[in-house]
Design a protein around this motif. Structure first.
Motif, short mmCIF file in Angstrom:
data_model
loop_
_atom_site.label_atom_id
_atom_site.label_comp_id
_atom_site.label_asym_id
_atom_site.label_seq_id
_atom_site.Cartn_x
_atom_site.Cartn_y
_atom_site.Cartn_z
N ASP A 138 0.81 -1.22 0.00
CA ASP A 138 0.00 0.00 0.00
C ASP A 138 0.84 1.27 0.00
N PRO A 167 2.81 4.44 -1.27
CA PRO A 167 2.75 5.24 -2.50
C PRO A 167 3.98 4.97 -3.36
N ASP A 185 3.19 10.37 -16.87
CA ASP A 185 1.75 10.51 -16.61
C ASP A 185 1.02 9.20 -16.88
N GLU A 208 1.82 6.59 -14.16
CA GLU A 208 1.12 6.90 -12.91
C GLU A 208 -0.37 6.57 -13.01
N ASP A 209 -0.97 6.86 -14.16
CA ASP A 209 -2.39 6.54 -14.34
C ASP A 209 -2.63 5.03 -14.31
N ARG A 210 -1.77 4.28 -15.00
CA ARG A 210 -1.94 2.83 -15.05
C ARG A 210 -1.68 2.19 -13.69
N ILE A 211 -0.68 2.71 -12.96
CA ILE A 211 -0.41 2.19 -11.62
C ILE A 211 -1.60 2.43 -10.71
N ALA A 212 -2.15 3.64 -10.76
CA ALA A 212 -3.29 3.97 -9.91
C ALA A 212 -4.50 3.09 -10.22
N ALA A 213 -4.68 2.77 -11.50
CA ALA A 213 -5.86 2.01 -11.90
C ALA A 213 -5.69 0.50 -11.70
#
Length: 212
Positions: free
Chosen positions: A5, A7, A32, A35-40
């Motif tokens: 968990d 960051p 960018d 970061e978007d793919r990691i978050a999703a």
């Protein structure tokens, strides 16, 4: 906090590696996207838990963040920040060509499969006047947001010998015929760049196998 968990900070090195692997115009765009793919979809896994295509890889911490089918980023504890990961590199999943259908992809996901050959970049320079040293990145930025694949070229482009045609821009202004290439990560080569207001309305088909 569980390490899964923590960051995750994408480092310059990881972003630059992703930009090279996936054909982004610059590392900021790649960062960018990562970061978007990691978050999703990102999951932190130990080395022993890595899926088959990237099994056996090593990282400074023994952990990776993985987006299945796309990439794995080796992780290291971030200096000066407690309970925070730093992604230090980017490893692309080897792609099984038979499982990848470009006709189902759009935008940046489609560009992950495409290699821009020098001739395509040269034709882009001729048509747009973009400085040669900036051309590849500018081409990626131009077509990336609206890219889609279709089996036939736009009517204005004439017939071209290709596995599919990457079309992009308002009213499909740009067309890049794509053929199978040797790269397993980006298995299709964009062989030329055609712009609608530069192309004849109709034209004879290019002979099979002829370089465009």
């Amino acid at each position: 906090m569980d390490p899964g968990d923590w960051p995750i900070v994408v480092t310059k090195r990881a972003a630059e590696a992703a930009a090279d692997l996936f054909g982004f115009g610059d590392r900021w765009r790649a960062q960018d996207w990562l970061e978007d793919r990691i978050a999703a979809d990102g999951v932190v896994l130990a080395e022993a838990e890595l899926p088959g295509p990237v099994r056996g890889r090593r990282s400074p911490s023994g952990h990776f963040v993985v987006v299945d089918g796309a990439f794995a980023l080796p992780l290291a504890p971030r200096r000066g920040a407690d309970e925070t990961w730093a992604a230090t590199d980017c490893v692309a999943f080897p792609r099984a060509r038979s499982r990848v259908d470009p006709l189902l992809l759009r935008g940046w996901d489609l560009l992950e499969l495409v290699n821009f050959l020098p001739h395509a970049v040269e034709r882009f320079v001729e048509r747009t006047g973009v400085p040669e040293q900036d051309a590849r990145g500018a081409l990626v930025e131009l077509v990336g947001p609206t890219a889609r694949a279709q089996t036939r070229p736009p009517v204005w482009a004439g017939t071209r010998d290709a596995d599919f045609h990457l079309v992009a821009g308002e009213d499909d202004r740009y067309c890049l015929p794509c053929r199978s290439g040797p790269d397993e990560v980006r298995p299709y080569d964009a062989v030329t760049f055609i712009q609608r207001d530069e192309a004849p309305a109709q034209g004879p088909p290019a002979p099979t196998g002829e370089a465009l």
